[in-house]
Structure formats: structure tokens, C-alpha cells
Scaffold this motif. Structure first.
Motif, mmCIF file in Angstrom:
data_model
loop_
_atom_site.group_PDB
_atom_site.id
_atom_site.type_symbol
_atom_site.label_atom_id
_atom_site.label_comp_id
_atom_site.label_asym_id
_atom_site.label_seq_id
_atom_site.Cartn_x
_atom_site.Cartn_y
_atom_site.Cartn_z
ATOM 1 N N LYS A 53 0.799 -1.143 0.035
ATOM 2 C CA LYS A 53 -0.052 -0.024 -0.013
ATOM 3 C C LYS A 53 1.005 1.400 -0.051
ATOM 4 N N HIS A 76 -3.458 -5.837 8.286
ATOM 5 C CA HIS A 76 -4.762 -5.253 7.931
ATOM 6 C C HIS A 76 -5.863 -6.147 8.561
ATOM 7 N N GLN A 84 3.535 -1.161 4.234
ATOM 8 C CA GLN A 84 2.994 0.043 4.178
ATOM 9 C C GLN A 84 4.215 0.917 3.766
#
Length: 376
Positions: A53, A76, A84
Motif C-alpha cells: 500500500k 490489515h 505500508q
């Protein structure tokens, strides 16, 4: 406890999700290392997928190319584990200079001298760091230098393993800044601030280095010019305008624009100098302040010094409005004129005693200080 920062080298495959109204996207990538598929012969391979992400403009990443993502792992609640990423850069092969500088900088305490680092490059080329980190005994044997023993190679490998999370970007930044006179801790400070986009950002704008102590305008400007920057660029002229007043050591705060223009021409020369535009840009950037006197003549100052001067002036103005706190000072060893002038000065909390040379200013103030000490 904050998540551990890591750097992953991944091959970009495709975009899974893009959030509306932003550059945030969920990407599917894979590791470069190939592993056998569980239900296949050795001829069939599969790379484990990695979900990333990060912020990236649409169509910026190219399918099949390798990128270095800088960030941390997170879990998540719905989609499970994903990486991330704060930033990312496209992988580029490392050259001789970068590899040698990185080995010298990182393994200096483990017997790694210039000759040893150069030998490592000769033997293993761009794979030198990985070989030393993963197979130190092999590296020591290949180098064949008496001082670089297997024990020292193992110690160097341990250091490299600690640094492996940021190995690639460290090589890039150390190579970029090496030999330019910046403080030794500059690469680490840069990476802490900008992650693995550090080299990309500094190549675009070396003046970003001025955020760090010891990285002044002179060093960063030379780097800008060495890298082919336009000497007449307005951004550079604005920084030159700021530097003209910031570097002056005569004790002044405010300068006439002509002084700034002279500093600009000293740096740039020729007919391309744009002093007015440069000062305006520096003012918009918050680097310079401009003041007009009673005759509407402009004066220029470094913004920081101007703000400090304004703060001091406001404090002095406030003190002048307060009742005097000076002691009664009838000092018999002063002349009548000195006593009169001192009495006038001490009517305000802020005392100013002026006079031409030889009138006794220093002697009068010394006697006043002596009186204050007596009363304390």
C-alpha cells in the motif's frame, strides 16, 4: 513501539485497488527470488505475492520492473499482512564507486581499507556487498589480503547484516555525497528524513541538504553546479541573494539591495543576473525580509535575523514602558555632568548612556555596576 522500517526490493505486477480522489493504491508485487511451485517439477517456479500500500500516481509503475519500497509491515484487519510503503524508487544497478564507498563507510572498523574494497569489487563486481554479507569466508579468501582475515570478514558481515534493510539506498546516497566535504553523518540524516527517495530528491535539488548542520550553501551550491545545474536558474539566484546577507560577518542586519546584487554578480556574473526577481523569490520563500525606511528606500535582511531583531525591539519597547528599577545612584566620584546624564538615563528601565570618546561612559557605567553590587 513504532514499526521497524525496512526496504523491500519487489517486482511490480499490477494495481489491485486505487482509492477515489487520492494517489493511494494497493499494489500486487512479487519477490525477485524464484521458488519452486509446491505441486510442480523443478522446471516450474512461482514467486510469492506481496501486497503493498503506497501513494503513487496512476501508471507510474511499470509492470515487470523492480522497485525498492521503503516502509514497514502491517496487518490489515480484513486483508491480512501488507507492506505500508512511505516511498519507492526504481532499482538501478550500483557502480564501482558506490560499492567501494559503501564498504569503506560501513566496514571501516573491520579491516576494510581502500585496497580491500577495490579488491572486493574486482572479484565480485556489483555482488561484492552481498557476497561479503552472506559468505564472509569466501570473500576473505578471494581478496587474499593478510590483514583482512576470515574473522574480520565475519565481523564485517555482521555489520552489513545490521545495515541490510537500507543497503541499496545507503550505497546510492554515500556514492552521491562522497568526497564532497559533507559531514560523515549526512547520509544517515538524509535517509532518516526522506527514506529511499533520498538520492532521487538530492539529484533534483542538492540545496535540500542545507536543512542539516554543516551542509552550507557553499557545499550544496558546488554540488548543484557539478551535477550540471543551470548557474543562472532563478532558484539558485534567490539562494545566492540570501547567502549574500547571511554570510556577512560585519554585524549588520539590514542591507541595501545594491549589496545583494553585488553578491549575486560575484557568484554568477554576466548579464543573466536578475537581482530584483531573485530577492522577490527569496522573500516569497521566507528567506529574506524587506523593509522600507522613512524615505521609502528598501532594505533587505535575512528573515531569521530580522525576526530576532523585531523580537528584541518589542521586548525593549515593553521594558521602556515599565517604571525604572535602577537604584538611586549618587556617585560622588563622578563629575557633575556625568551625574546629571546618568540620572537622566536611569529614569527608564532601559538605560542608554551616550557620548563622544573620552567623556567617561565606561567609567560611569563601571561605578554604577559597583553601586549595584554593593546593594546586592
Amino acid at each position: 513501539m513504532p514499526a521497524k522500517t525496512e526496504e523491500l526490493t519487489l517486482i511490480y505486477r499490477h494495481e489491485q485497488i486505487r482509492f477515489d480522489g487520492s494517489d493511494v493504491a494497493i499494489l500486487q508485487c512479487e519477490t525477485p527470488e524464484q521458488t519452486p511451485a509446491p505441486d510442480s517439477q523443478l522446471l516450474a517456479f512461482v514467486n510469492p505475492p506481496v501486497i503493498v500500500k503506497c501513494e503513487c500516481p496512476p501508471d507510474e509503475l511499470i509492470t515487470g520492473l523492480s522497485y525498492r519500497f521503503y516502509g514497514h509491515w502491517m496487518t490489515h484487519h480484513k486483508y491480512g499482512q501488507q507492506f505500508q510503503a512511505r516511498t519507492y524508487v526504481r532499482c538501478q544497478p550500483h557502480g564501482r564507486g558506490g560499492i567501494i564507498r559503501y564498504l569503506l563507510t560501513t566496514c571501516a572498523g573491520c579491516g576494510m581499507g581502500k585496497a580491500t574494497a577495490e579488491k572486493m569489487w574486482e572479484k565480485f563486481k556489483s555482488d561484492a556487498v552481498r557476497i561479503l554479507r552472506e559468505e564472509p569466508e569466501v570473500a576473505a579468501a578471494a581478496v587474499g589480503m593478510q590483514h583482512f582475515t576470515a574473522e574480520k570478514a565475519v565481523a564485517a558481515a555482521a555489520v552489513l547484516k545490521e545495515e541490510s534493510a537500507l543497503e541499496a539506498v545507503s550505497i546510492d546516497v554515500i556514492d552521491l555525497l562522497g568526497g564532497r566535504g559533507f559531514p560523515k553523518d549526512t547520509p544517515k540524516k538524509c535517509i532518516d528524513k526522506w527514506g529511499n527517495r533520498t538520492a532521487v530528491l538530492l539529484k533534483k535539488n542538492p540545496y535540500l541538504l542545507m536543512l542539516f548542520r554543516g551542509c552550507g550553501f557553499g557545499l550544496t551550491d558546488k554540488m548543484y553546479l557539478d551535477m550540471g545545474g543551470n548557474p543562472a536558474a532563478l532558484k539558485r539566484q534567490a539562494l545566492c541573494a540570501w547567502n549574500a546577507v547571511a554570510r556577512d560577518t560585519d554585524g549588520h542586519t539590514w542591507y541595501r539591495p545594491e549589496f545583494v546584487e553585488m553578491g549575486l554578480r560575484g557568484k554568477i556574473g554576466g548579464t543573466l543576473v536578475r537581482p530584483i526577481d531573485a530577492m522577490k523569490l527569496a522573500k516569497r520563500a521566507g528567506a529574506l525580509s524587506v523593509f522600507r525606511d522613512a524615505d521609502n528606500k528598501p532594505w533587505v535582511a535575512e528573515a531569521k535575523k530580522a525576526a530576532n531583531e523585531r523580537t528584541i525591539a518589542e521586548h525593549v519597547l515593553g521594558m521602556m514602558a515599565e517604571p525604572s528599577r535602577w537604584p538611586e545612584a549618587t556617585l560622588t566620584d563622578l563629575t557633575e555632568h556625568q551625574q546629571t546624564q546618568l540620572a537622566v538615563a536611569l529614569k527608564s528601565s532601559v538605560c542608554v548612556l551616550a557620548g563622544s570618546p573620552g567623556t567617561g561612559k565606561t567609567f560611569t557605567i563601571a561605578r554604577l555596576i559597583g553601586r549595584i553590587i554593593e546593594l546586592c
